[in-house]
Design an enzyme around this catalytic site. Structure first.
Site, PDB file in Angstrom:
ATOM      1  N   LYS A  32      39.654  25.648  37.860  1.00 16.14           N
ATOM      2  CA  LYS A  32      40.407  26.602  38.779  1.00 16.14           C
ATOM      3  C   LYS A  32      40.815  26.361  40.148  1.00 16.14           C
ATOM      4  O   LYS A  32      39.747  25.961  41.109  1.00 16.14           O
ATOM      5  CB  LYS A  32      39.714  28.020  38.753  1.00 16.14           C
ATOM      6  CG  LYS A  32      40.604  28.948  39.297  1.00 16.14           C
ATOM      7  CD  LYS A  32      39.795  30.301  39.142  1.00 16.14           C
ATOM      8  CE  LYS A  32      38.885  31.088  40.116  1.00 16.14           C
ATOM      9  NZ  LYS A  32      39.373  31.311  41.095  1.00 16.14           N
ATOM     10  N   ASP A  59      45.120  30.085  39.931  1.00 14.93           N
ATOM     11  CA  ASP A  59      44.820  31.275  40.297  1.00 14.93           C
ATOM     12  C   ASP A  59      45.391  31.874  41.373  1.00 14.93           C
ATOM     13  O   ASP A  59      45.019  31.987  42.587  1.00 14.93           O
ATOM     14  CB  ASP A  59      43.260  31.435  40.388  1.00 14.93           C
ATOM     15  CG  ASP A  59      42.710  32.820  40.663  1.00 14.93           C
ATOM     16  OD1 ASP A  59      43.577  33.783  40.428  1.00 14.93           O
ATOM     17  OD2 ASP A  59      41.591  33.000  41.064  1.00 14.93           O
ATOM     18  N   LEU A  60      46.821  31.983  41.281  1.00 16.66           N
ATOM     19  CA  LEU A  60      47.742  32.731  42.585  1.00 16.66           C
ATOM     20  C   LEU A  60      48.100  34.144  42.516  1.00 16.66           C
ATOM     21  O   LEU A  60      48.739  34.662  43.287  1.00 16.66           O
ATOM     22  CB  LEU A  60      48.820  31.714  42.568  1.00 16.66           C
ATOM     23  CG  LEU A  60      48.671  30.256  42.748  1.00 16.66           C
ATOM     24  CD1 LEU A  60      49.943  29.528  42.840  1.00 16.66           C
ATOM     25  CD2 LEU A  60      48.045  30.050  44.104  1.00 16.66           C
ATOM     26  N   LYS A  61      47.653  34.844  41.453  1.00 14.74           N
ATOM     27  CA  LYS A  61      47.746  36.312  41.221  1.00 14.74           C
ATOM     28  C   LYS A  61      49.190  36.788  41.882  1.00 14.74           C
ATOM     29  O   LYS A  61      49.139  37.421  42.657  1.00 14.74           O
ATOM     30  CB  LYS A  61      46.773  37.045  41.688  1.00 14.74           C
ATOM     31  CG  LYS A  61      45.259  36.630  41.385  1.00 14.74           C
ATOM     32  CD  LYS A  61      44.152  37.499  42.261  1.00 14.74           C
ATOM     33  CE  LYS A  61      42.736  37.210  41.760  1.00 14.74           C
ATOM     34  NZ  LYS A  61      42.343  35.832  42.078  1.00 14.74           N
ATOM     35  N   LEU A  62      50.297  36.093  41.185  1.00 11.37           N
ATOM     36  CA  LEU A  62      51.766  36.671  41.572  1.00 11.37           C
ATOM     37  C   LEU A  62      51.771  38.245  41.328  1.00 11.37           C
ATOM     38  O   LEU A  62      51.362  38.772  40.220  1.00 11.37           O
ATOM     39  CB  LEU A  62      52.812  35.908  40.753  1.00 11.37           C
ATOM     40  CG  LEU A  62      53.003  34.503  41.216  1.00 11.37           C
ATOM     41  CD1 LEU A  62      51.904  33.604  41.021  1.00 11.37           C
ATOM     42  CD2 LEU A  62      54.181  34.017  40.696  1.00 11.37           C
ATOM     43  N   ASP A  64      55.387  40.615  42.511  1.00 11.27           N
ATOM     44  CA  ASP A  64      56.419  40.521  43.204  1.00 11.27           C
ATOM     45  C   ASP A  64      57.530  41.398  42.453  1.00 11.27           C
ATOM     46  O   ASP A  64      57.410  41.777  41.379  1.00 11.27           O
ATOM     47  CB  ASP A  64      57.055  39.360  43.844  1.00 11.27           C
ATOM     48  CG  ASP A  64      57.843  39.476  45.179  1.00 11.27           C
ATOM     49  OD1 ASP A  64      58.624  40.360  45.155  1.00 11.27           O
ATOM     50  OD2 ASP A  64      57.558  38.793  45.883  1.00 11.27           O
ATOM     51  N   THR A  68      61.901  37.415  41.043  1.00 17.85           N
ATOM     52  CA  THR A  68      61.033  36.602  41.984  1.00 17.85           C
ATOM     53  C   THR A  68      60.027  36.114  41.131  1.00 17.85           C
ATOM     54  O   THR A  68      59.687  34.652  41.298  1.00 17.85           O
ATOM     55  CB  THR A  68      60.712  37.118  43.231  1.00 17.85           C
ATOM     56  OG1 THR A  68      61.764  37.850  43.819  1.00 17.85           O
ATOM     57  CG2 THR A  68      59.826  36.315  44.254  1.00 17.85           C
ATOM     58  N   THR A 119      37.803  43.432  41.057  1.00 23.96           N
ATOM     59  CA  THR A 119      36.689  44.096  41.272  1.00 23.96           C
ATOM     60  C   THR A 119      36.217  44.428  42.269  1.00 23.96           C
ATOM     61  O   THR A 119      35.174  45.216  42.666  1.00 23.96           O
ATOM     62  CB  THR A 119      35.517  42.888  40.468  1.00 23.96           C
ATOM     63  OG1 THR A 119      35.937  41.636  41.112  1.00 23.96           O
ATOM     64  CG2 THR A 119      35.629  42.929  39.206  1.00 23.96           C
ATOM     65  N   ARG A 181      26.087  33.467  36.436  1.00 22.52           N
ATOM     66  CA  ARG A 181      24.875  33.049  37.033  1.00 22.52           C
ATOM     67  C   ARG A 181      23.831  32.299  36.127  1.00 22.52           C
ATOM     68  O   ARG A 181      23.688  33.038  35.023  1.00 22.52           O
ATOM     69  CB  ARG A 181      24.304  34.011  38.026  1.00 22.52           C
ATOM     70  CG  ARG A 181      25.122  34.279  39.137  1.00 22.52           C
ATOM     71  CD  ARG A 181      25.333  33.131  40.181  1.00 22.52           C
ATOM     72  NE  ARG A 181      26.213  33.525  41.303  1.00 22.52           N
ATOM     73  CZ  ARG A 181      27.526  33.144  41.422  1.00 22.52           C
ATOM     74  NH1 ARG A 181      28.157  32.835  40.116  1.00 22.52           N
ATOM     75  NH2 ARG A 181      28.266  33.487  42.394  1.00 22.52           N
ATOM     76  N   GLN A 190      27.886  38.153  44.593  1.00 18.33           N
ATOM     77  CA  GLN A 190      28.255  38.841  43.105  1.00 18.33           C
ATOM     78  C   GLN A 190      27.359  39.933  42.948  1.00 18.33           C
ATOM     79  O   GLN A 190      26.107  39.925  43.291  1.00 18.33           O
ATOM     80  CB  GLN A 190      28.363  37.839  41.935  1.00 18.33           C
ATOM     81  CG  GLN A 190      29.436  36.792  42.037  1.00 18.33           C
ATOM     82  CD  GLN A 190      30.730  36.890  41.773  1.00 18.33           C
ATOM     83  OE1 GLN A 190      31.002  38.137  41.646  1.00 18.33           O
ATOM     84  NE2 GLN A 190      31.624  35.990  41.424  1.00 18.33           N
ATOM     85  N   ARG A 211      29.973  28.621  42.651  1.00 16.06           N
ATOM     86  CA  ARG A 211      29.069  28.050  43.389  1.00 16.06           C
ATOM     87  C   ARG A 211      27.651  27.619  42.492  1.00 16.06           C
ATOM     88  O   ARG A 211      26.981  26.648  42.822  1.00 16.06           O
ATOM     89  CB  ARG A 211      28.466  29.052  44.397  1.00 16.06           C
ATOM     90  CG  ARG A 211      29.679  29.053  45.477  1.00 16.06           C
ATOM     91  CD  ARG A 211      29.553  30.309  46.260  1.00 16.06           C
ATOM     92  NE  ARG A 211      30.077  31.577  45.725  1.00 16.06           N
ATOM     93  CZ  ARG A 211      30.074  32.595  45.939  1.00 16.06           C
ATOM     94  NH1 ARG A 211      29.331  33.085  46.979  1.00 16.06           N
ATOM     95  NH2 ARG A 211      30.308  33.812  45.200  1.00 16.06           N
TER      96      ARG A 211
END
Ligand code: C5P
Length: 232
Positions: A32, A59-62, A64, A68, A119, A181, A190, A211
């Site tokens: 990712k 993962d750019l979470k558009l 608009d 666009t 979240t 985890r 988290q 991580r």
């Protein structure tokens, strides 16, 4: 859709991410790439990691206006990513436009998933600041249904929500779940976490793990442990 482990490569430079991925010789994990790395290193980093043989969740979470988002998704599709995302809050019209933009001439397209409510947004903030006066679980499931209606493939959600999303939207509606985890690991910042094995039991389709793998003494071993627990 097969289960898979996606490594969240939350690094701030090209050198760091390439250095990290070079440790993997025998397998090519699904990775990712988020806003930080994409904004720092640009589309070239996507091409480079793709050329190394990895699948990419961008993962750019558009969010608009539909036109666009359609045009931006068209660019991402040509970058040949395997998965990308947007905010379901952009409306069904925006999500439909995204699919149109993503779909290539041969009819193929990357997997498209929606973020429902982040979240980090509490029910209280959502009610009082955003004036959405409903329980947050109801909003999350409603946004998931909107994503399904628009033709999207799934949502990002907590592993603890994955079973309910499948109940409401169908078992083939993909759930991509962070907050994973190891049972003997550090949970960091988290809050609600599950182990890879538990995420499998609940029915996540993809787990996003950062991580516990990127900061491990032996990242390849940590990745293999994750795959063994989650994919089997
Ligand atoms: O390092 P860690 O395993 O916590 O990384 C989880 C990844 O998933 C990060 O890239 C984080 O931004 C992302 N994420 C999350 N929780 C969400 C949505 C995305 O942890 N609700």
């Amino acid at each position: 859709m097969g289960r898979d482990v996606i490594i969240a490569c939350d690094f701030s430079s090209k050198e760091e991410v390439i250095g990290f991925l070079s440790k993997f010789k025998d397998e090519k994990p699904f990775v990712k790439i988020g806003m930080e790395l994409f904004y720092a290193a640009g589309p070239e980093i996507v091409r480079e990691i793709k050329a190394m043989g990895h699948k990419i969740f961008l993962d750019l979470k558009l969010h608009d206006i539909p036109n666009t988002v359609m045009k931006a998704m068209n660019v991402l599709s040509r970058l040949d990513v395997d998965m990308c995302n947007l905010h379901a809050a952009g409306t069904i019209a925006m999500m439909e436009a995204a699919i149109k933009g993503l779909t290539r001439e041969d009819g193929t397209r990357p997997i498209l998933i929606a973020v429902t409510q982040l979240t980090s947004t509490s029910e209280e903030r959502m009610n009082e600041e955003l004036l959405i006066n409903k329980p947050i679980d109801e909003v999350v499931m409603h946004y998931a249904m909107n994503a399904k209606k628009a033709g999207l493939d799934g949502v990002v959600c907590s592993p603890l929500e994955a079973a309910k999303v499948h109940d409401i939207c169908g078992s083939d509606f993909v759930t991509v779940t962070p907050g994973v985890r190891f049972s003997d690991g550090d949970i960091g910042d988290q809050v609600r976490v599950t182990t890879p094995a538990k995420a499998r039991e609940i029915g996540s389709d993809y787990i996003v793990v950062g991580r516990p793998i990127t900061q491990a003494n032996d990242p390849v071993a940590a990745y293999r442990r994750c795959v063994a627990e989650f994919v089997g």
